[in-house]
Design a protein around this motif. Structure first.
Motif, PDB file in Angstrom:
ATOM      1  N   ALA A  50      -4.980 -12.971   1.560  1.00  0.00           N
ATOM      2  CA  ALA A  50      -4.578 -13.282   0.180  1.00  0.00           C
ATOM      3  C   ALA A  50      -3.145 -12.866  -0.138  1.00  0.00           C
ATOM      4  N   PHE A  51      -2.731 -11.692   0.355  1.00  0.00           N
ATOM      5  CA  PHE A  51      -1.379 -11.184   0.070  1.00  0.00           C
ATOM      6  C   PHE A  51      -0.588 -10.890   1.343  1.00  0.00           C
ATOM      7  N   THR A  52      -1.071 -11.312   2.483  1.00  0.00           N
ATOM      8  CA  THR A  52      -0.410 -11.019   3.761  1.00  0.00           C
ATOM      9  C   THR A  52       1.055 -11.450   3.747  1.00  0.00           C
ATOM     10  N   ASN A  53       1.884 -10.601   4.317  1.00  0.00           N
ATOM     11  CA  ASN A  53       3.326 -10.852   4.447  1.00  0.00           C
ATOM     12  C   ASN A  53       4.065 -10.962   3.121  1.00  0.00           C
ATOM     13  N   SER A  54       3.472 -10.474   2.054  1.00  0.00           N
ATOM     14  CA  SER A  54       4.182 -10.485   0.768  1.00  0.00           C
ATOM     15  C   SER A  54       5.002  -9.201   0.641  1.00  0.00           C
ATOM     16  N   ASP A  55       5.797  -9.124  -0.399  1.00  0.00           N
ATOM     17  CA  ASP A  55       6.617  -7.936  -0.650  1.00  0.00           C
ATOM     18  C   ASP A  55       5.870  -6.898  -1.488  1.00  0.00           C
ATOM     19  N   LEU A  56       4.559  -6.999  -1.543  1.00  0.00           N
ATOM     20  CA  LEU A  56       3.720  -6.148  -2.377  1.00  0.00           C
ATOM     21  C   LEU A  56       3.885  -4.667  -2.047  1.00  0.00           C
ATOM     22  N   ALA A  62      -2.419  -7.162   4.743  1.00  0.00           N
ATOM     23  CA  ALA A  62      -1.700  -6.888   5.996  1.00  0.00           C
ATOM     24  C   ALA A  62      -0.213  -7.218   5.865  1.00  0.00           C
ATOM     25  N   ASP A  63       0.583  -6.436   6.555  1.00  0.00           N
ATOM     26  CA  ASP A  63       2.034  -6.659   6.605  1.00  0.00           C
ATOM     27  C   ASP A  63       2.696  -6.638   5.226  1.00  0.00           C
ATOM     28  N   THR A  64       2.229  -5.735   4.362  1.00  0.00           N
ATOM     29  CA  THR A  64       2.862  -5.539   3.055  1.00  0.00           C
ATOM     30  C   THR A  64       3.486  -4.149   3.020  1.00  0.00           C
ATOM     31  N   TYR A 112      -3.663  -3.785   7.849  1.00  0.00           N
ATOM     32  CA  TYR A 112      -3.008  -3.842   9.156  1.00  0.00           C
ATOM     33  C   TYR A 112      -1.489  -3.888   8.996  1.00  0.00           C
ATOM     34  N   ASN A 113      -0.812  -3.055   9.746  1.00  0.00           N
ATOM     35  CA  ASN A 113       0.643  -3.006   9.800  1.00  0.00           C
ATOM     36  C   ASN A 113       1.277  -2.677   8.440  1.00  0.00           C
ATOM     37  N   CYS A 114       0.589  -1.891   7.647  1.00  0.00           N
ATOM     38  CA  CYS A 114       1.143  -1.396   6.374  1.00  0.00           C
ATOM     39  C   CYS A 114       1.725  -0.009   6.644  1.00  0.00           C
TER      40      CYS A 114
END
Length: 92
Positions: free
Chosen positions: A30-36, A56-58, A78-80
């Motif tokens: 839902a929010f993966t790779n966002s700047d959140l 993930a990735d935020t 993941y990857n946070c």
């Protein structure tokens, strides 16, 4: 809609969000790779499930999971690498 669908905010330029209390599920990616960086849940949240890789990735640093949550799918965070605090509820 009582969910945030798969990839709804994937790669979006958004730094914070408050999840409304009428949302039941946050689906995969839902929010993966966002700047959140900041996520919060409205009082009396009804979120029950966080989908696979939903955050993930935020850049999330801290998250307080609502009491309504009872299921975390794989790799939610993941990857946070900036995440230093996760407050769990008694249902998890």
């Amino acid at each position: 809609m009582k969910e945030i669908p798969d990839s709804m905010f994937n790669s979006i330029d958004i730094e914070s969000i408050e999840i409304p209390n009428w949302i039941d599920d946050i689906d995969s990616d839902a929010f993966t790779n966002s700047d959140l960086k900041l996520i919060s849940f409205e009082k009396n949240s009804s979120v029950r499930r966080l989908g696979i890789r939903c955050f993930a990735d935020t850049y999330i640093q801290k998250i307080i999971l609502p009491d309504s949550l009872y299921h975390l799918d794989s790799y939610c965070f993941y990857n946070c690498s900036d995440l230093h605090t996760v407050e769990l509820n008694q249902n998890l």
